[in-house]
Design a protein around this motif. Structure first.
Motif, PDB file in Angstrom:
ATOM      1  N   TRP A  94       0.783  -1.231   0.000  1.00  0.00           N
ATOM      2  CA  TRP A  94       0.000   0.000   0.000  1.00  0.00           C
ATOM      3  C   TRP A  94       0.820   1.289   0.000  1.00  0.00           C
ATOM      4  O   TRP A  94       0.265   2.359  -0.247  1.00  0.00           O
ATOM      5  N   MET A 151      -6.685  -3.728  -4.624  1.00  0.00           N
ATOM      6  CA  MET A 151      -5.984  -3.423  -3.384  1.00  0.00           C
ATOM      7  C   MET A 151      -5.261  -2.083  -3.491  1.00  0.00           C
ATOM      8  O   MET A 151      -5.245  -1.290  -2.539  1.00  0.00           O
ATOM      9  N   TYR A 154      -7.759   0.705  -3.215  1.00  0.00           N
ATOM     10  CA  TYR A 154      -8.060   0.924  -1.800  1.00  0.00           C
ATOM     11  C   TYR A 154      -6.983   1.791  -1.143  1.00  0.00           C
ATOM     12  O   TYR A 154      -7.285   2.696  -0.360  1.00  0.00           O
ATOM     13  N   VAL A 158      -7.582   5.409   0.661  1.00  0.00           N
ATOM     14  CA  VAL A 158      -7.190   5.622   2.052  1.00  0.00           C
ATOM     15  C   VAL A 158      -6.331   6.875   2.176  1.00  0.00           C
ATOM     16  O   VAL A 158      -6.550   7.726   3.052  1.00  0.00           O
ATOM     17  N   SER A 173      -8.380   2.083   7.006  1.00  0.00           N
ATOM     18  CA  SER A 173      -7.725   0.783   6.939  1.00  0.00           C
ATOM     19  C   SER A 173      -8.325  -0.185   7.956  1.00  0.00           C
ATOM     20  O   SER A 173      -8.476  -1.378   7.677  1.00  0.00           O
ATOM     21  N   LEU A 176     -11.597  -1.364   6.282  1.00  0.00           N
ATOM     22  CA  LEU A 176     -11.350  -2.294   5.176  1.00  0.00           C
ATOM     23  C   LEU A 176     -10.882  -3.652   5.675  1.00  0.00           C
ATOM     24  O   LEU A 176     -11.384  -4.702   5.242  1.00  0.00           O
ATOM     25  N   TYR A 180     -12.778  -7.461   5.481  1.00  0.00           N
ATOM     26  CA  TYR A 180     -12.185  -8.622   4.818  1.00  0.00           C
ATOM     27  C   TYR A 180     -11.712  -9.678   5.821  1.00  0.00           C
ATOM     28  O   TYR A 180     -10.835 -10.480   5.532  1.00  0.00           O
TER      29      TYR A 180
END
Length: 283
Positions: A94, A151, A154, A158, A173, A176, A180
């Protein structure tokens, strides 16, 4: 007097900021949120009392919050990392999308109206609160975080929304990762690392975004009260940082002592309250 405040009021303002620093550091550790979800609403009231113009008030709160989050999030991350709770794989995946989102958010902050920051704050805070307070175990996007482009999208979101809210990214985060199927404790720990990635470029971005504001209000003493560099108040940062650093490890210990459900309820209740504050200001 300074910016319409007498010495007694200035002392009261300073003590309030020191207390807020202690509280934000504790929440940074317990929720992995960097403390910004606390700092922004309280800074808003402090800068309102100081007479900061409405147009500059919210971005000044957010920029100052991001600057303060830098040392707090580093200390919180280190404490969680030593406990082995941080998912380093997510961090490696990320970091680039998040930094890109932070840059985009900083550019938007330079031109966006003050109302936009409040709307983003309320929408995200209340969405996260609903997920944490009302969610059932079957409320999931999947059994594990996705791979590939989604991903990275995302990560970008963020970084973008965190920069517009003045938080360290833990709010998104956490949301999310729990959607999941990741444990809340792991989500909190990993979020503390993401806060480091967001706060440093975010604070620099708000310094950049705030230079035009300083030019627009050259005669307003209130903007000098926080001794602002762009949209970062040095006085706010100096008063809040020390106590936030002292209390962050206490929050980490509290987070690992709480059960999963109690941690979710506490976090959700807090987010609902701070979101409500900005709804009132929008009316």
């Amino acid at each position: 007097m300074m910016a319409g405040l007498n010495p007694a009021e200035l002392v009261e303002l300073a003590l309030m900021l020191v207390a807020v620093g202690a509280l934000s550091g504790f929440f940074a550790g317990i929720f992995g949120i960097g403390g910004g979800a606390i700092l922004v609403p309280v800074f808003y009231e402090c800068f309102r009392l100081a007479g900061v113009p409405l147009e500059a008030r919210m971005p000044l709160c957010i920029g100052t919050s991001l600057a303060i989050i830098i040392p707090t999030s580093i200390r919180s991350f280190r404490a969680h990392y030593l406990r082995g709770a941080v998912d380093m794989q997510i961090l490696r995946l990320w970091w680039a999308p998040i930094v890109t989102g932070v840059v985009a958010g900083s550019v938007i902050a330079r031109y966006a109206p003050e109302r936009l920051f409040k709307i983003v704050f309320v929408m995200v805070a209340w969405s996260a609160a609903a997920r944490l307070l009302l969610a059932q175990e079957n409320w999931k996007f999947g059994d594990d975080l996705p791979k590939g482009p989604l991903m990275r999208v995302y990560g970008f979101v963020v970084g973008l929304l965190s920069t517009l809210m003045g938080i360290g990214g833990g709010l998104f985060s956490n949301l999310l990762m729990t959607f999941y199927g990741r444990p809340i404790h792991q989500a909190v720990a990993t979020s503390s690392a993401l806060a480091v990635l967001i706060s440093i470029p975010g604070a620099l971005g708000y310094i950049y975004a705030g230079w035009p504001a300083a030019a627009r209000y050259p005669d307003v003493a209130a903007l000098q009260l926080p001794f602002a560099i762009g949209y970062v108040s040095l006085i706010g940062a100096i008063l809040v940082m020390p106590t936030s650093l002292l209390t962050a490890p206490l929050g980490v210990r509290a987070a690992h002592a709480l059960s999963k459900r109690r941690l979710e309820i506490a976090f959700g209740a807090y987010l609902f309250i701070v979101g409500s504050r900005f709804v009132i200001s929008l009316l």
